[in-house]
Design an enzyme around this catalytic site. Sequence first.
Site, PDB file in Angstrom:
ATOM      1  N   ARG A 211       0.835  -1.009  -0.070  1.00  0.00           N
ATOM      2  CA  ARG A 211      -0.040  -0.054  -0.169  1.00  0.00           C
ATOM      3  C   ARG A 211       0.918   1.275   0.192  1.00  0.00           C
ATOM      4  O   ARG A 211       0.580   2.160  -0.809  1.00  0.00           O
ATOM      5  CB  ARG A 211      -0.946  -0.009   1.251  1.00  0.00           C
ATOM      6  N   PHE A 227     -11.003  -5.251  -6.534  1.00  0.00           N
ATOM      7  CA  PHE A 227     -11.227  -6.035  -5.320  1.00  0.00           C
ATOM      8  C   PHE A 227     -10.605  -5.161  -4.184  1.00  0.00           C
ATOM      9  O   PHE A 227      -9.650  -5.435  -3.503  1.00  0.00           O
ATOM     10  CB  PHE A 227     -10.083  -7.156  -5.601  1.00  0.00           C
ATOM     11  N   ASP A 249     -15.518  -3.392  -5.909  1.00  0.00           N
ATOM     12  CA  ASP A 249     -15.551  -4.676  -5.101  1.00  0.00           C
ATOM     13  C   ASP A 249     -17.119  -5.024  -5.228  1.00  0.00           C
ATOM     14  O   ASP A 249     -17.948  -4.270  -5.372  1.00  0.00           O
ATOM     15  CB  ASP A 249     -15.391  -4.228  -3.715  1.00  0.00           C
ATOM     16  N   SER A 250     -17.466  -6.450  -5.103  1.00  0.00           N
ATOM     17  CA  SER A 250     -18.939  -6.880  -4.856  1.00  0.00           C
ATOM     18  C   SER A 250     -19.284  -7.070  -3.670  1.00  0.00           C
ATOM     19  O   SER A 250     -20.411  -7.547  -3.310  1.00  0.00           O
ATOM     20  CB  SER A 250     -18.700  -8.320  -5.753  1.00  0.00           C
ATOM     21  N   ASP A 300      -6.270  -7.199  -6.537  1.00  0.00           N
ATOM     22  CA  ASP A 300      -5.781  -8.061  -5.370  1.00  0.00           C
ATOM     23  C   ASP A 300      -7.051  -8.781  -5.257  1.00  0.00           C
ATOM     24  O   ASP A 300      -7.555  -8.759  -4.231  1.00  0.00           O
ATOM     25  CB  ASP A 300      -5.347  -6.934  -4.217  1.00  0.00           C
ATOM     26  N   CYS A 340      -2.810 -14.434  -3.695  1.00  0.00           N
ATOM     27  CA  CYS A 340      -2.924 -14.995  -2.499  1.00  0.00           C
ATOM     28  C   CYS A 340      -3.123 -16.763  -2.251  1.00  0.00           C
ATOM     29  O   CYS A 340      -3.274 -17.071  -1.468  1.00  0.00           O
ATOM     30  CB  CYS A 340      -3.400 -14.239  -1.635  1.00  0.00           C
TER      31      CYS A 340
END
Length: 396
Positions: A211, A227, A249-250, A300, A340
């Site tokens: 970040r 995301f 984002d969902s 991400d 990830c």
Amino acid sequence: MPELILNPGKERSAMRRHPWIFAGAVAHLKGRARLGDTVEVFAHDGRPLGRAAFSPHSQIRARLWTFDAAETVDHAFFKRRVAAAVAARAALPELANQEGLRLIHGESDGLPGVIADRYGETVVLQLNSAGAEKWRDALVAALVQATGCARIFERSDSDVRGLEGLQARTGFLHGEAPEGGVVIEEHGLRLEVDIAGGHKTGFYLDQRENRRLVRELSAGRSVLNGFCYTGGFSLQALAGGAAQVLSIDSSGPALESARRNLALNPQLDGARAEWRDADVFEELRALKKSGARFDLIVLDPPKFAPSAAHAARAARAYKDINLLGFRLLNPGGLLMTYSCSGGIGLELFQKIVAGAAGDAGVDARILRRLSAAPDHPVALAFPEGEYLKGLLCQVV
Ligand code: SAH
């Protein structure tokens, strides 16, 4: 103490200090052991290998607490291990003063199945193995002593608990709920952390350093954050002087939290931020159709491949979003892309991203390889601990 005798040759991984003993490596158990009990582990020829937590329902049948066969696993043991993990962070200048900090990173801190994240005065504890469950009280006492924190909240609700034969458990183990919720400061920005309902223990501490990198890269750039969760990357981009930040984002609750986080930082220019509740795959396609272009794109996504068995389907998903990302970049633009998934290694991930650039018809170069922040160390004996990998790519 019950004794776990391994099959011939199966002592090798423990000899290399890898803490997992799989069911197939076990010849037999001498004596009786229940969920989480400590057992002595022996090679087939009788060589002692250490002491482990027994997990009768899991494919990982035992996790070694110690490779020293003479070390007792008791309250004092957990005091030493927890104190060592906390001290290791305090010894690193970049970690010493972080309000949001992973204090215990499981196997890589010598505490298999134990996660502890500090958010200011609140420590969130996640117990993911039968052994960790058994020693809850010792871990809580050790954490209180080592950190002086006001409260410890248990967030033991991860999927892996089921594999261990454990029920979900959440709630305060020490102290009480803080008034006004939990807020941390990271790189000068304030962020709320939903310890009870957020992902993981509430926040993605592993992306802290990345970040900061986004902040450094954002001046004057139009940024897309796919995301975005609670807006960590997005807010740092704004702080770094981004011209525009579109975040997707969902999850409605994640976006609401992101909006509150923006409001917590009135020094940021909120007019430059747009939050979109959408599926990233669909939205990137729509953006491409509309002719949109960006200078910096962060992707991400969640774990597409929880294990190697899901790798093929996950590889297609990673290829898809990265292909779409490359197509949306201006010349000279940057793609910061992550996986990830434990089931997708760095080499495979790089191949997928290379394939995506090829299909997008762009020449791209890797500027940096990215990983989790150093409060998420990877024990050399435990390469499975390395789950987060990222690439910062620049298109020509
Ligand atoms: N980068 C974030 C963490 C991302 S976690 C940070 O640094 O804090 C992954 C996020 O992806 C979650 O918030 C989840 O809600 C979201 N998500 C999962 N699948 C999605 C999809 N298909 N489209 C949009 N968002 C999705």
